[in-house]
Scaffold this motif. Structure first.
Motif, PDB file in Angstrom:
ATOM      1  N   THR A 362      42.187  18.991  38.504  1.00  0.00           N
ATOM      2  CA  THR A 362      42.710  18.541  37.224  1.00  0.00           C
ATOM      3  C   THR A 362      41.960  19.250  36.112  1.00  0.00           C
ATOM      4  O   THR A 362      40.731  19.298  36.131  1.00  0.00           O
ATOM      5  N   SER A 363      42.685  19.814  35.162  1.00  0.00           N
ATOM      6  CA  SER A 363      42.031  20.345  33.974  1.00  0.00           C
ATOM      7  C   SER A 363      41.838  19.182  33.017  1.00  0.00           C
ATOM      8  O   SER A 363      42.786  18.607  32.505  1.00  0.00           O
ATOM      9  N   GLY A 364      40.601  18.787  32.809  1.00  0.00           N
ATOM     10  CA  GLY A 364      40.324  17.608  32.005  1.00  0.00           C
ATOM     11  C   GLY A 364      40.407  16.349  32.829  1.00  0.00           C
ATOM     12  O   GLY A 364      40.324  16.361  34.056  1.00  0.00           O
ATOM     13  N   GLU A 365      40.581  15.231  32.144  1.00  0.00           N
ATOM     14  CA  GLU A 365      40.676  13.937  32.814  1.00  0.00           C
ATOM     15  C   GLU A 365      42.134  13.624  33.140  1.00  0.00           C
ATOM     16  O   GLU A 365      43.052  14.239  32.598  1.00  0.00           O
ATOM     17  N   ALA A 366      42.324  12.629  34.007  1.00  0.00           N
ATOM     18  CA  ALA A 366      43.684  12.315  34.466  1.00  0.00           C
ATOM     19  C   ALA A 366      44.606  11.963  33.302  1.00  0.00           C
ATOM     20  O   ALA A 366      45.768  12.390  33.260  1.00  0.00           O
ATOM     21  N   TRP A 367      44.111  11.191  32.312  1.00  0.00           N
ATOM     22  CA  TRP A 367      44.978  10.795  31.209  1.00  0.00           C
ATOM     23  C   TRP A 367      45.438  12.008  30.401  1.00  0.00           C
ATOM     24  O   TRP A 367      46.555  12.028  29.874  1.00  0.00           O
ATOM     25  N   GLN A 368      44.585  13.038  30.326  1.00  0.00           N
ATOM     26  CA  GLN A 368      44.979  14.246  29.608  1.00  0.00           C
ATOM     27  C   GLN A 368      46.043  15.024  30.379  1.00  0.00           C
ATOM     28  O   GLN A 368      46.958  15.610  29.795  1.00  0.00           O
ATOM     29  N   ALA A 369      45.939  15.012  31.703  1.00  0.00           N
ATOM     30  CA  ALA A 369      46.919  15.720  32.527  1.00  0.00           C
ATOM     31  C   ALA A 369      48.272  15.023  32.503  1.00  0.00           C
ATOM     32  O   ALA A 369      49.326  15.673  32.553  1.00  0.00           O
ATOM     33  N   ILE A 370      48.260  13.686  32.415  1.00  0.00           N
ATOM     34  CA  ILE A 370      49.504  12.921  32.455  1.00  0.00           C
ATOM     35  C   ILE A 370      50.179  12.864  31.086  1.00  0.00           C
ATOM     36  O   ILE A 370      51.395  12.674  30.987  1.00  0.00           O
ATOM     37  N   ALA A 371      49.417  13.050  30.007  1.00  0.00           N
ATOM     38  CA  ALA A 371      49.957  12.914  28.650  1.00  0.00           C
ATOM     39  C   ALA A 371      51.231  13.719  28.422  1.00  0.00           C
ATOM     40  O   ALA A 371      52.213  13.174  27.884  1.00  0.00           O
ATOM     41  N   PRO A 372      51.288  15.008  28.803  1.00  0.00           N
ATOM     42  CA  PRO A 372      52.538  15.747  28.546  1.00  0.00           C
ATOM     43  C   PRO A 372      53.707  15.265  29.398  1.00  0.00           C
ATOM     44  O   PRO A 372      54.856  15.335  28.957  1.00  0.00           O
ATOM     45  N   LEU A 373      53.431  14.778  30.609  1.00  0.00           N
ATOM     46  CA  LEU A 373      54.508  14.267  31.458  1.00  0.00           C
ATOM     47  C   LEU A 373      55.125  13.023  30.842  1.00  0.00           C
ATOM     48  O   LEU A 373      56.350  12.863  30.812  1.00  0.00           O
ATOM     49  N   ARG A 374      54.279  12.121  30.339  1.00  0.00           N
ATOM     50  CA  ARG A 374      54.792  10.917  29.701  1.00  0.00           C
ATOM     51  C   ARG A 374      55.524  11.267  28.402  1.00  0.00           C
ATOM     52  O   ARG A 374      56.543  10.657  28.070  1.00  0.00           O
ATOM     53  N   TYR A 375      55.002  12.238  27.686  1.00  0.00           N
ATOM     54  CA  TYR A 375      55.672  12.672  26.457  1.00  0.00           C
ATOM     55  C   TYR A 375      57.093  13.149  26.766  1.00  0.00           C
ATOM     56  O   TYR A 375      58.055  12.763  26.097  1.00  0.00           O
ATOM     57  N   LEU A 376      57.232  13.995  27.768  1.00  0.00           N
ATOM     58  CA  LEU A 376      58.551  14.531  28.115  1.00  0.00           C
ATOM     59  C   LEU A 376      59.497  13.426  28.585  1.00  0.00           C
ATOM     60  O   LEU A 376      60.674  13.400  28.222  1.00  0.00           O
ATOM     61  N   ASN A 377      58.987  12.495  29.397  1.00  0.00           N
ATOM     62  CA  ASN A 377      59.834  11.417  29.900  1.00  0.00           C
ATOM     63  C   ASN A 377      60.341  10.513  28.780  1.00  0.00           C
ATOM     64  O   ASN A 377      61.502  10.094  28.785  1.00  0.00           O
TER      65      ASN A 377
END
Length: 402
Positions: A362-377
């Motif tokens: 993971t580049s960065g922490e998990a919440w940073q990795a998931i942020a763009p996925l949640r944004y797109l959804n």
């Protein structure tokens, strides 16, 4: 809604916490915490529903006579908040959607057959509403259903159908008569997804997930006994169900949990970015306002009172705040959110072309990795259940007389 609970409600909150502490496995918590949107991992959702059913908590908003909990609006709020805080998965679609429609318009045989199977997870439902030429203008639907003896022969297509790839039943709007106004001649019917003539094609979302689908019907026979309500009067059922979809679910508990998590996760960055911290605080204030509105609306629903245009207002505020929270998270995550890392999350469906088992980086922490996925959804939030532009039109016409 204030969290200054009565002694009885505080005891209920403690009971919920104890149940969550003992029932949620690490895998279930991971599935709930690392969801990318409202679409939960299918297997985790079914496992969680089985635990809730065994506890008697499978349908918090249903009346007791149909297997529900008989909870007050406060208790449902407490349960929703504690579930989110604990990282539990979401409930299957049928519980909050077609279940209330069958209770309101279905006959005794339909209630006896379908409602228990929703509660125990035997039936997993998808929604057959939108068509390629009938989205926000849902009454423009053209999927045909022609009577033939004891059956309707259904031909046409539905699109943007969430989890049609795993669902075994669909609640569907079909056109049985095209001679009158477009809201007339629509029928609400329950379709077994194993019926001959049904083909499901996945649609890859912007996040890479294959959660949405297009479903094709080629002369599919559906028993007339599966019609909910009256043939040709399905628009009445659909309006009732859309009211539930728009206003029957509280947005505020999830928004509060996500904002609190964002503050914790991005604490160092927010200390160095007071403008972003101020925007998060402004959003928190708006969520508190929404929370108070939802308390009134959900209380009305629990008393079987129609909420009318309040459902449109709730849908506009809730979905636009959902989008804003994902935008704030994306900004707080910074450059580390640029990498596409679906393997870090627990998506609601397969991610096309991505090896989900390779999640050890993971580049960065998990919440940073998931942020763009949640944004797109969440980009779809202001479109589904009737686009927010349509909801503003409803409010303008009904409340302002425009």
């Amino acid at each position: 809604m204030s969290l200054a609970l009565s002694p009885q409600d505080a005891a209920f909150r403690n009971e919920v916490r104890d149940f969550l502490d003992t029932s949620l496995t690490p895998d279930l918590r991971r599935a709930g915490t690392l969801m990318t949107s409202v679409y939960c991992d299918h297997e985790a959702q079914l496992e969680w529903q089985a635990l809730l059913h065994a506890k008697g908590w499978a349908a918090p908003s249903w009346p007791v006579e149909h297997g529900g909990c008989g909870w007050s609006a406060v208790q449902r709020y407490v349960f929703a908040r504690e579930r989110l805080l604990a990282g539990a998965p979401t409930a299957p679609l049928g519980i909050n959607m077609v279940g209330p429609a069958i209770m309101a318009f279905g006959n005794d045989a339909q209630k006896a057959h379908f409602l228990p199977r929703m509660l125990n997870g035997e039936h997993l439902w998808c929604q057959g509403y939108s068509e390629p030429q009938a989205g926000s203008d849902l009454a423009a639907l053209t999927m045909r259903a022609v009577p033939d003896g004891d059956d309707l022969i259904c031909t046409g297509t539905k699109i943007w159908t969430t989890h049609a790839n795993v669902a075994n039943w669909m609640f569907c709007l079909v056109r049985t008569d095209a001679t009158g106004r477009k809201q007339q001649g629509i029928t609400f019917v329950l379709i077994d997804m194993a019926s001959p003539g049904i083909t499901v094609h996945p649609i890859v979302m912007a996040s890479g997930e294959a959660v949405q689908n297009q479903v094709f019907f080629d002369q599919v026979r559906v028993p007339i006994a599966n019609v909910v309500g009256v043939i040709g009067d399905g628009w009445t059922v659909a309006k009732y169900l859309l009211e539930y979809e728009r206003g029957g679910t509280a947005y505020a508990p999830e928004l509060k949990v996500k904002l609190d998590a964002l503050r914790r996760q991005a604490a160092d960055g927010l200390a160095a970015n007071p403008l972003l911290a101020a925007r998060i605080a402004e959003t928190q204030i708006e969520v508190e306002v929404l929370d108070a509105l939802e308390a009134e609306i959900l209380s009305a629903l629990s008393a079987d009172r129609a909420i009318g245009t309040d459902a449109s207002m709730m849908k506009i505020l809730g979905t636009e705040l959902q989008q804003r929270v994902t935008e704030l998270a994306l900004e707080a995550a910074g450059p580390l959110a640029r990498a596409w890392q679906p393997g870090v999350a627990v998506p609601g469906g397969p991610v096309i072309g991505h090896p989900l088992d390779l999640d050890d980086y993971t580049s960065g922490e998990a919440w940073q990795a998931i942020a763009p996925l949640r944004y797109l959804n969440e980009r779809a939030g202001t479109i589904y259940a009737g686009a927010n532009e349509i909801q503003r039109g409803i409010l303008a016409k009904a409340e302002l007389g425009l």
